[in-house]
Scaffold this motif. Structure first.
Motif, PDB file in Angstrom:
ATOM      1  N   PHE A  54       0.821  -1.212   0.000  1.00 57.76           N
ATOM      2  CA  PHE A  54       0.000   0.000   0.000  1.00 57.76           C
ATOM      3  C   PHE A  54       0.855   1.263   0.000  1.00 57.76           C
ATOM      4  N   ARG A  57       2.175   2.308  -4.001  1.00 55.24           N
ATOM      5  CA  ARG A  57       1.185   2.411  -5.072  1.00 55.24           C
ATOM      6  C   ARG A  57       1.581   3.422  -6.146  1.00 55.24           C
ATOM      7  N   HIS A  65       4.594  -3.418  -7.476  1.00 53.39           N
ATOM      8  CA  HIS A  65       3.164  -3.737  -7.442  1.00 53.39           C
ATOM      9  C   HIS A  65       2.902  -5.239  -7.354  1.00 53.39           C
ATOM     10  N   SER A  74       1.060 -10.486  -2.787  1.00 50.67           N
ATOM     11  CA  SER A  74       0.350  -9.206  -2.821  1.00 50.67           C
ATOM     12  C   SER A  74       0.588  -8.548  -4.176  1.00 50.67           C
ATOM     13  N   ASN A  76      -1.161  -5.121  -6.776  1.00 51.62           N
ATOM     14  CA  ASN A  76      -2.174  -4.086  -6.979  1.00 51.62           C
ATOM     15  C   ASN A  76      -2.038  -3.488  -8.365  1.00 51.62           C
ATOM     16  N   SER A  78      -4.175  -0.246 -10.978  1.00 48.44           N
ATOM     17  CA  SER A  78      -5.244   0.754 -11.105  1.00 48.44           C
ATOM     18  C   SER A  78      -6.154   0.351 -12.249  1.00 48.44           C
ATOM     19  N   GLU A  92      -7.843   2.249  -7.422  1.00 49.01           N
ATOM     20  CA  GLU A  92      -6.846   1.242  -7.058  1.00 49.01           C
ATOM     21  C   GLU A  92      -7.517  -0.031  -6.545  1.00 49.01           C
ATOM     22  N   PHE A  94      -6.282  -3.626  -4.604  1.00 52.79           N
ATOM     23  CA  PHE A  94      -5.210  -4.371  -3.936  1.00 52.79           C
ATOM     24  C   PHE A  94      -5.724  -5.778  -3.649  1.00 52.79           C
ATOM     25  N   TYR A 104      -9.460  -8.643  -0.822  1.00 52.30           N
ATOM     26  CA  TYR A 104      -9.627  -7.612  -1.838  1.00 52.30           C
ATOM     27  C   TYR A 104      -9.832  -6.266  -1.136  1.00 52.30           C
TER      28      TYR A 104
END
Length: 315
Positions: A54, A57, A65, A74, A76, A78, A92, A94, A104
């Motif tokens: 986090f 980002r 990412h 993990s 993430n 966009s 975003e 994640f 989620y």
């Protein structure tokens, strides 16, 4: 808001992280919608999650990412949100996989779109998932369908705009501004899909408990590749449309310049005559004529009409 997806295909909605039972064996995934820093802290402490992703980002590198450890994965990315009628907004998402539970973290806007898409295209109650990873791949398919919808929305807007331009005889800067907006929205989709594709490739390469679902992920990658082709088609259509508008604007400007040129030439001849008779010479016999003045005026009018007739004959 917190949503729990159970192996029985039930969905439970909770308000507090503390209400979630960590020893629940029928839990597939946890969706945390419109999360805050305090909620993230609670989730991290309750389930032992590493939420360092986090904090990265805004990094550009894909390695920032996609983070993998011995017991947690993990990543993430966009994704554009199409709630806006004109300009898309990036949201975003994640995703964390740990101990057979998929977490989620997303906004209510994206969650609402995903839920509506799922209800529209699938009978969720009749689908049985054998594991949290099968449910995870199903969610990947929903994201892929969402990208297809986004691309279709842009395509329809471009086609509608194309028809309006073909039927219109007037063009201005707002038309070019709309092309820029459509181009930007298309670019957001392209960037998001590119990052999503890279994440899926990393999932296959790293084989994080994903050996059994690699084939399904590859199928989703094939679908996304087709969507990417349509995105490129949209770029090509927008380029053609912009070129078409610029060409028509140039033609209109040429017509205006041609009209101004004709008017300038037609006026220059009477102006020449007026300039000659405005000179202060002593020996100008026309100044003593009784009809000198009307003759000069008539000559100027005749020269103007002759010039108009000449240009009209030359079309």
């Amino acid at each position: 808001m917190i949503e729990l997806y159970l192996k029985t295909n039930e969905i439970k909605k909770l308000d507090l992280i503390s209400e979630i039972k960590t020893d629940a064996k029928d839990l597939f995934n946890i969706r945390i919608i419109d999360f805050t820093d305090s909620v993230l802290k609670e989730v991290s402490e309750k389930f032992g999650l590493d939420l360092s992703i986090f904090n990265q980002r805004k990094d550009i590198e894909i390695s920032s990412h996609y983070l993998k450890s011995h017991d947690q994965l993990s990543f993430n990315f966009s994704i554009p949100n199409y709630n806006s009628e004109t300009l898309f907004k990036e949201e975003e998402i994640f995703i964390i996989i740990k101990k057979e539970v998929v977490f989620y973290f997303l906004s209510s806007n994206i969650d609402k779109d995903f839920v509506n898409l799922t209800k529209t295209r699938y009978d969720f109650t009749s689908i049985h998932f054998g594991s949290h990873l099968e449910h995870f791949v199903f969610q990947i398919g929903i994201i892929s369908d969402y990208y297809a919808d986004l691309t279709e929305i842009i395509s329809k807007r471009i086609k509608r705009f194309y028809e309006n331009i073909l039927n219109s005889k007037e063009y201005d800067a707002t038309d070019l501004d709309l092309i820029m907006i459509l181009n930007f929205n298309n670019l957001l989709i392209k960037e998001s899909i590119s990052n999503f594709q890279r994440i899926l490739h990393l999932l296959i390469q790293n084989k994080f408990e994903l050996i059994t679902i690699t084939t399904k992920i590859n199928l989703e990658l094939d679908d996304i590749a087709v969507i990417s082709d349509h995105i490129q088609f949209n770029f090509d259509r927008l380029d053609d449309l912009e070129e078409n508008i610029n060409s028509k604007i140039d033609l209109e400007q040429n017509k205006i310049f041609r009209t101004l040129t004709i008017i300038t030439v037609c006026i220059s001849l009477p102006t020449l005559i007026a300039g000659i008779y405005g000179m202060n010479f002593k020996n100008m016999p026309e100044l003593d004529w009784k009809f000198g003045y009307p003759s000069a005026i008539g000559l100027m009018i005749i020269s103007f009409i002759i010039a108009l007739i000449y240009f009209k004959m030359r079309k």
